[in-house]
Design a protein around this motif. Structure first.
Motif, PDB file in Angstrom:
ATOM      1  N   ARG A   1       0.842  -1.195   0.000  1.00 26.31           N
ATOM      2  CA  ARG A   1       0.000   0.000   0.000  1.00 26.31           C
ATOM      3  C   ARG A   1       0.880   1.250   0.000  1.00 26.31           C
ATOM      4  O   ARG A   1       1.862   1.314   0.735  1.00 26.31           O
TER       5      ARG A   1
ATOM      6  N   ASN B   1       1.117   5.614   0.035  1.00 26.95           N
ATOM      7  CA  ASN B   1       0.515   6.910   0.349  1.00 26.95           C
ATOM      8  C   ASN B   1       1.602   7.974   0.231  1.00 26.95           C
ATOM      9  O   ASN B   1       2.731   7.670  -0.189  1.00 26.95           O
TER      10      ASN B   1
ATOM     11  N   ASP C   1      -8.096   2.345  10.581  1.00 30.88           N
ATOM     12  CA  ASP C   1      -8.261   0.902  10.360  1.00 30.88           C
ATOM     13  C   ASP C   1      -9.027   0.235  11.497  1.00 30.88           C
ATOM     14  O   ASP C   1      -9.698  -0.785  11.295  1.00 30.88           O
TER      15      ASP C   1
ATOM     16  N   THR D   1     -11.318   8.123   2.770  1.00 33.19           N
ATOM     17  CA  THR D   1     -12.252   7.291   1.996  1.00 33.19           C
ATOM     18  C   THR D   1     -12.060   7.456   0.485  1.00 33.19           C
ATOM     19  O   THR D   1     -12.925   7.083  -0.289  1.00 33.19           O
TER      20      THR D   1
ATOM     21  N   ARG E   1      -9.861   5.960  -1.494  1.00 32.90           N
ATOM     22  CA  ARG E   1      -9.436   4.793  -2.264  1.00 32.90           C
ATOM     23  C   ARG E   1     -10.599   4.255  -3.073  1.00 32.90           C
ATOM     24  O   ARG E   1     -11.707   4.054  -2.560  1.00 32.90           O
TER      25      ARG E   1
ATOM     26  N   THR F   1      -8.784   6.813  -7.601  1.00 34.27           N
ATOM     27  CA  THR F   1      -8.269   7.196  -6.280  1.00 34.27           C
ATOM     28  C   THR F   1      -7.541   8.528  -6.364  1.00 34.27           C
ATOM     29  O   THR F   1      -7.723   9.408  -5.502  1.00 34.27           O
TER      30      THR F   1
ATOM     31  N   VAL G   1      -1.179  -0.974  -4.427  1.00 37.61           N
ATOM     32  CA  VAL G   1      -2.326  -0.060  -4.549  1.00 37.61           C
ATOM     33  C   VAL G   1      -1.994   1.286  -3.908  1.00 37.61           C
ATOM     34  O   VAL G   1      -1.171   1.370  -2.992  1.00 37.61           O
TER      35      VAL G   1
ATOM     36  N   ASP H   1      -3.210   3.813  -1.414  1.00 38.62           N
ATOM     37  CA  ASP H   1      -4.124   3.681  -0.271  1.00 38.62           C
ATOM     38  C   ASP H   1      -3.866   4.794   0.738  1.00 38.62           C
ATOM     39  O   ASP H   1      -2.877   4.756   1.478  1.00 38.62           O
TER      40      ASP H   1
ATOM     41  N   SER I   1      -5.008   5.383   3.570  1.00 39.39           N
ATOM     42  CA  SER I   1      -5.080   5.038   4.993  1.00 39.39           C
ATOM     43  C   SER I   1      -3.718   4.644   5.575  1.00 39.39           C
ATOM     44  O   SER I   1      -3.603   4.423   6.776  1.00 39.39           O
TER      45      SER I   1
END
Length: 497
Positions: A174, A176, A207, A248, A250, A257, A296, A298, A300
């Motif tokens: 993931r 960011n 999470d 939110t 993603r 995204t 991905v 992400d 978060s």
């Protein structure tokens, strides 16, 4: 007059530390070897730094009036005339890298790509699965500000997980960016550092508590699972909205995204810069064939955000395991990293861009055990040559030498040979696949007895001995055929495992 009682030391491991025995050490070495192959294939060079650094060089933990911060194992060197320095065991592999690059930068290529593996030490309160000494396995690129370096680290991390035995579908990397989060904080209009820190802590709980929980914690507060009331940050609903939009954002694919993140950062220039970097990373990874089944975007992901300056990444294992309470839970994170452009600057005064990742070796090994990828070999010990006549030790050592020269792990029984049963018990405790027996009768006839301990264990477990009568676990072979017959047993065992 009473005799002074001898005080003997307690035979126990210090709190927060543990001992590693043969199979565990072997498993770790084999896994590190596979990781090193991937790192080397990517062009990274090995670096082994000192286990001890000056506390000043470590930087994260600085001395107080009398001694350094409790987070490290530190001590004060004797005064050599220029003052006594505090030194400490390294708490990670990144701070030593910054020191090495600053110290040797004129002799190193730029960018400098290195990997390092080894133990680190943290003077923290131990807990279940949390030790004060543990292994890390890092790969870093120092001297490149290109997001291609960040994308490469993500690809390397995915390839490494698959190389050690985590199949595609059981993990996700993931990604960011700290700059995007800074943009969200700008869009919220927060200038108070206390509030900004509180918002970051709340984001890190996404999470666990989800969107509704984050909304409550950004506002007045919420009741946690224990019934205790947790005070909130105290933001109005409209102030909190950029955080919710960010968390939110993603979507089904990277492009959607990215679009959601652009909306979340609003007019923030730093936020837009972070979104652009994520878009470039996604494009670079897609060009190499790394799709959303592996990596991905992400939002978060929150990793030590005061430390990182740009992209951050985390490898998470998505399969379920059973915890200590018997509950099914997702295994979770085994690696993480990101861009840290300020670390070398502490030494040089000049910004030196850097990015890298650290794999938690013990966590990854635990995951491989949970998947049955390690620890399943039923016989990992050496071939044991038993001693029937202690005066013929030279003959037994000659057998062992032949086996070893053929690449077969082997040893002579070196205990008291009087009781043959004890020799076989020893072979069993050593997980020996084969035992070799040669008494005076066998020697006179030029033969040896070979006892297939793997097959013997299977026969012992069988309900019927008839199926094994044509395949005995102990048989006689010519002494000259010893090595070849042992090799056949071992190769057959590998084929069955």
């Amino acid at each position: 007059m009473a005799k002074n009682k001898i005080r003997r030391p307690r035979a126990e491991t210090p709190k927060g530390f543990r001992d590693y025995f043969g199979p565990e050490v072997t498993e770790r070495a084999e896994m590190l070897g596979r990781i090193a192959e991937v790192y080397h294939r990517y062009g990274f060079d090995a670096l082994e730094t000192s286990a001890v650094e000056t506390v000043e060089a470590l930087g994260k933990f600085l001395p107080d009036v009398d001694r350094p911060n409790e987070g490290v194992f530190a001590w004060q060197e004797e005064d050599t005339g220029s003052g006594a320095d505090w030194v400490a065991l390294r708490y990670d592999l990144t701070a030593p890298l910054a020191r090495v690059y600053a110290q040797h930068r004129n002799d190193l290529p730029t960018p400098y790509r290195r990997y390092a593996m080894g133990p680190v030490w943290r003077n923290e309160k131990p807990g279940p699965g949390r030790f004060r000494q543990f292994y890390q396995c890092d790969a870093d690129t120092v001297g490149s500000g290109s997001v291609a370096a960040d994308a490469e680290i993500c690809a390397l991390l995915a390839d490494t997980l698959e190389a050690v035995g985590i199949p595609r579908g059981d993990y996700v990397v993931r990604v960011n960016n700290r700059k995007v989060l800074n943009g969200v904080l700008e869009a919220m209009g927060l200038s108070d550092e206390g509030q900004r820190a509180a918002v970051l802590r709340t984001i890190d709980k996404f999470d666990k508590v989800g969107e509704a929980g984050v909304r409550e914690l950004l506002g007045k507060g919420r009741l946690d699972a224990s019934g205790a009331y947790i005070d909130g940050v105290g933001l109005a609903d409209e102030q909190a909205e950029p955080v919710i939009a960010f968390l939110t954002s993603r979507d089904e694919d990277a492009s959607r995204t990215i679009g959601n993140l652009r909306a979340a950062v609003g007019d923030s220039a730093i936020g837009a810069e972070g979104v652009d970097e994520l878009e470039q990373i996604a494009g670079l990874l897609a060009a190499q064939g790394y799709g959303p089944d592996r990596i991905v975007i992400d939002p978060s992901v929150v990793r030590g955000l005061g430390y990182y300056t740009g992209p951050v990444f985390e490898a998470e294992l998505t399969f379920e395991v059973t915890n200590d309470k018997g509950q099914k839970v997702q295994f979770g994170s085994v690696a993480g990293g990101g861009r840290y452009d300020d670390l070398v600057k502490r030494f040089t005064g000049q910004e030196v861009p850097a990015t890298g990742v650290s794999i938690g070796v013990d966590r990854l090994l635990a995951a491989l055990r949970a998947k049955g990828r390690v620890g399943g070999d039923a016989a990992t010990g050496p071939v044991v040559v038993t001693v029937m006549d202690r005066d013929r030790m030279a003959d037994y050592q000659a057998m062992v030498a032949e086996l070893r020269n053929a690449g077969i792990r082997a040893e002579v029984y070196l205990g008291n040979p009087k009781n043959f049963g004890n020799q076989m018990k020893y072979a069993d405790r050593r997980d020996a696949p084969v035992a070799i027996i040669e008494g005076s009768d066998e020697q006179a006839r030029g033969v040896v007895q070979i006892k297939d301990l793997i097959l013997g264990a299977k026969i012992a477990q069988s309900a019927s001995l008839d199926e094994w009568k044509d395949n005995p676990s102990q048989y006689e072979v010519q002494r000259s055929d010893l090595v070849e017959r042992v090799r056949l047993i071992l190769s057959d065992k590998e084929g069955r495992s």
